[in-house]
Design a protein around this motif. Sequence first.
Motif, PDB file in Angstrom:
ATOM      1  N   GLU A  46      73.924  32.139  38.366  1.00 30.02           N
ATOM      2  CA  GLU A  46      73.096  32.428  39.547  1.00 30.02           C
ATOM      3  C   GLU A  46      73.076  33.923  39.859  1.00 30.02           C
ATOM      4  O   GLU A  46      72.031  34.494  40.166  1.00 30.02           O
ATOM      5  CB  GLU A  46      73.650  31.653  40.746  1.00 30.02           C
ATOM      6  N   ARG A  47      74.233  34.570  39.763  1.00 27.93           N
ATOM      7  CA  ARG A  47      74.330  36.006  40.079  1.00 27.93           C
ATOM      8  C   ARG A  47      73.533  36.833  39.067  1.00 27.93           C
ATOM      9  O   ARG A  47      72.860  37.792  39.433  1.00 27.93           O
ATOM     10  CB  ARG A  47      75.791  36.448  40.091  1.00 27.93           C
ATOM     11  N   ILE A  48      73.602  36.467  37.799  1.00 30.46           N
ATOM     12  CA  ILE A  48      72.833  37.180  36.775  1.00 30.46           C
ATOM     13  C   ILE A  48      71.344  37.052  37.064  1.00 30.46           C
ATOM     14  O   ILE A  48      70.603  38.035  37.023  1.00 30.46           O
ATOM     15  CB  ILE A  48      73.191  36.668  35.365  1.00 30.46           C
ATOM     16  N   LYS A  49      70.902  35.854  37.380  1.00 30.38           N
ATOM     17  CA  LYS A  49      69.484  35.630  37.667  1.00 30.38           C
ATOM     18  C   LYS A  49      69.031  36.470  38.864  1.00 30.38           C
ATOM     19  O   LYS A  49      67.960  37.082  38.839  1.00 30.38           O
ATOM     20  CB  LYS A  49      69.237  34.145  37.932  1.00 30.38           C
ATOM     21  N   LEU A  50      69.837  36.519  39.912  1.00 29.81           N
ATOM     22  CA  LEU A  50      69.502  37.294  41.105  1.00 29.81           C
ATOM     23  C   LEU A  50      69.506  38.806  40.858  1.00 29.81           C
ATOM     24  O   LEU A  50      68.648  39.532  41.361  1.00 29.81           O
ATOM     25  CB  LEU A  50      70.518  37.016  42.219  1.00 29.81           C
TER      26      LEU A  50
END
Length: 177
Positions: free
Chosen positions: A118-122
Amino acid sequence: NGLTDEYHPTQILADFLTIREHVSKPLNKVKFVFVGDTRNNMGNSLMIGAAKMGMHFVGLAPKSLWPDDSLTREGRDIAASTGAKVEFHDDISEGVDQADVLYSDVWVSMGEEDQMAERIKLLQPYQVNMDMLNKTNNPDVKFMHCLPACHDLHTDVGQGVFDQFGLKEMEVTDEVF
């Protein structure tokens, strides 16, 4: 080292000294852009510290990663008494224009490993790379990082991110680092 989940004051003291030594203007004339999770301990401390020093602080991140309103109000209240400016942007070009310093931190802190995808996508659109540096329109812009940085495959973390997500670099490219 004075580190907590909310703040990291000793790190920013060293960072501001570094800026004073390597940026050819006084701190109260510096535009400082923190790129990444602006609600983490580094983002919080850099915002409050920059406000106290009279700096122009920009938090550059997706809106979901901006600090809570009470902390932002605190930073802006301090800024009102020092001549500083505290602002947040999710638009990269607007946020980095005329920046003197771009600063980043890891995308996934200790204890957040289960949120990595999720953090990578954001945060992937906010990777500090040469395109972002060029958007500052400042040939003397400096890059800073509180370390460790995920900019290559020479660490277990870097290799693990590559193996799982195919990314050779995360918050900063090796070229910028």
